[in-house]
Scaffold this motif. Sequence first.
Motif, PDB file in Angstrom:
ATOM      1  N   ASP A   1      -7.310 -37.255  19.493  1.00 46.55           N
ATOM      2  CA  ASP A   1      -6.431 -37.072  18.357  1.00 46.55           C
ATOM      3  C   ASP A   1      -5.868 -38.426  17.959  1.00 46.55           C
ATOM      4  O   ASP A   1      -5.445 -39.197  18.822  1.00 46.55           O
ATOM      5  N   VAL A   2      -5.876 -38.728  16.677  1.00 43.16           N
ATOM      6  CA  VAL A   2      -5.282 -39.965  16.176  1.00 43.16           C
ATOM      7  C   VAL A   2      -3.893 -39.697  15.632  1.00 43.16           C
ATOM      8  O   VAL A   2      -3.186 -40.609  15.240  1.00 43.16           O
ATOM      9  N   ASP A   3      -3.526 -38.450  15.592  1.00 49.61           N
ATOM     10  CA  ASP A   3      -2.229 -38.014  15.092  1.00 49.61           C
ATOM     11  C   ASP A   3      -1.408 -37.553  16.292  1.00 49.61           C
ATOM     12  O   ASP A   3      -1.942 -36.953  17.215  1.00 49.61           O
ATOM     13  N   HIS A   4      -0.116 -37.833  16.301  1.00 46.67           N
ATOM     14  CA  HIS A   4       0.661 -37.577  17.504  1.00 46.67           C
ATOM     15  C   HIS A   4       1.841 -36.642  17.241  1.00 46.67           C
ATOM     16  O   HIS A   4       2.452 -36.695  16.169  1.00 46.67           O
ATOM     17  N   PRO A   5       2.153 -35.796  18.225  1.00 47.46           N
ATOM     18  CA  PRO A   5       3.300 -34.892  18.088  1.00 47.46           C
ATOM     19  C   PRO A   5       4.561 -35.663  17.703  1.00 47.46           C
ATOM     20  O   PRO A   5       4.795 -36.770  18.169  1.00 47.46           O
TER      21      PRO A   5
ATOM     22  N   SER B   1       2.786 -36.161   9.785  1.00 47.04           N
ATOM     23  CA  SER B   1       1.405 -35.734   9.524  1.00 47.04           C
ATOM     24  C   SER B   1       0.943 -34.724  10.571  1.00 47.04           C
ATOM     25  O   SER B   1       0.236 -33.777  10.258  1.00 47.04           O
ATOM     26  N   HIS B   2       1.331 -34.908  11.821  1.00 42.55           N
ATOM     27  CA  HIS B   2       0.972 -33.981  12.886  1.00 42.55           C
ATOM     28  C   HIS B   2       1.621 -32.619  12.645  1.00 42.55           C
ATOM     29  O   HIS B   2       0.969 -31.579  12.779  1.00 42.55           O
ATOM     30  N   ARG B   3       2.880 -32.623  12.265  1.00 45.90           N
ATOM     31  CA  ARG B   3       3.583 -31.364  11.999  1.00 45.90           C
ATOM     32  C   ARG B   3       2.905 -30.605  10.865  1.00 45.90           C
ATOM     33  O   ARG B   3       2.742 -29.380  10.929  1.00 45.90           O
ATOM     34  N   LEU B   4       2.495 -31.324   9.824  1.00 45.95           N
ATOM     35  CA  LEU B   4       1.868 -30.663   8.670  1.00 45.95           C
ATOM     36  C   LEU B   4       0.468 -30.158   9.011  1.00 45.95           C
ATOM     37  O   LEU B   4       0.058 -29.092   8.566  1.00 45.95           O
TER      38      LEU B   4
ATOM     39  N   VAL C   1      -5.924 -33.896   6.317  1.00 51.67           N
ATOM     40  CA  VAL C   1      -4.741 -34.728   6.130  1.00 51.67           C
ATOM     41  C   VAL C   1      -5.215 -36.159   5.901  1.00 51.67           C
ATOM     42  O   VAL C   1      -6.033 -36.675   6.661  1.00 51.67           O
ATOM     43  N   LEU C   2      -4.708 -36.774   4.851  1.00 51.09           N
ATOM     44  CA  LEU C   2      -4.992 -38.181   4.579  1.00 51.09           C
ATOM     45  C   LEU C   2      -3.690 -38.939   4.777  1.00 51.09           C
ATOM     46  O   LEU C   2      -2.703 -38.693   4.084  1.00 51.09           O
TER      47      LEU C   2
ATOM     48  N   ILE D   1      -8.022 -37.039   8.519  1.00 52.74           N
ATOM     49  CA  ILE D   1      -8.227 -36.106   9.626  1.00 52.74           C
ATOM     50  C   ILE D   1      -8.691 -34.787   9.030  1.00 52.74           C
ATOM     51  O   ILE D   1      -8.002 -34.200   8.196  1.00 52.74           O
ATOM     52  N   VAL D   2      -9.871 -34.370   9.425  1.00 45.22           N
ATOM     53  CA  VAL D   2     -10.442 -33.125   8.916  1.00 45.22           C
ATOM     54  C   VAL D   2     -10.744 -32.229  10.113  1.00 45.22           C
ATOM     55  O   VAL D   2     -11.454 -32.637  11.038  1.00 45.22           O
TER      56      VAL D   2
END
Length: 188
Positions: free
Chosen positions: A54-58, A62-65, A73-74, A84-85
């Motif tokens: 994962d490149v998105d973090h809690p 962006s992670h929440r959405l 998510v862009l 992130i798709v």
Amino acid sequence: MTAQPASAAQPAPVLGIAGWSGAGKTTLLAAVIPRLTAAGLRVALVKHAHHRFDVDHPGKDSHRLREAGAREVLITSARRHVRIVERAEPRDPVLEEELARVDRQRNDLVLVEGFRHAPIPKLEVWRAARGEPPLYPGDAHILAVVTDSPEQVDTRLPVLALDQPESVAAFIRRWLEEVRQPRAPQNE
């Protein structure tokens, strides 16, 4: 040496860096890419991950959405963007599909880490101590073997030292020049 930029007629060539897990592909690339970029090349990379990542973090918006249900998510800023798709169904990535996501007109070379069975030109990273068999005897797409055990490599292919990233980068630059040479029309 400065390579000619990719053009609409000639997208960036693709070169794989293949080998078994733990052979040193990422370490080699981390040493080779700066040498390629210092030579004026624009390098893109496609990396196959065999594990969940994962490149998105809690805690990040962006992670929440994305967790709220956004399928794509862009995240964008003045310096970079990441898209992130979520895949509809978990499946192993297909190299051709992943390469279609890379702007091959904007780059001079696309390196591919992993995808060891893909029918693309590639360098094999092989360590005898890992105990895995080399790929080169059964893969006609391998151009050279990069190893820390050259005495155990039985091939007519070029054998490059794993601890000499400059020689690997030089090999890649020569290969790139060869594939970029205009081909003379075939006479029938």
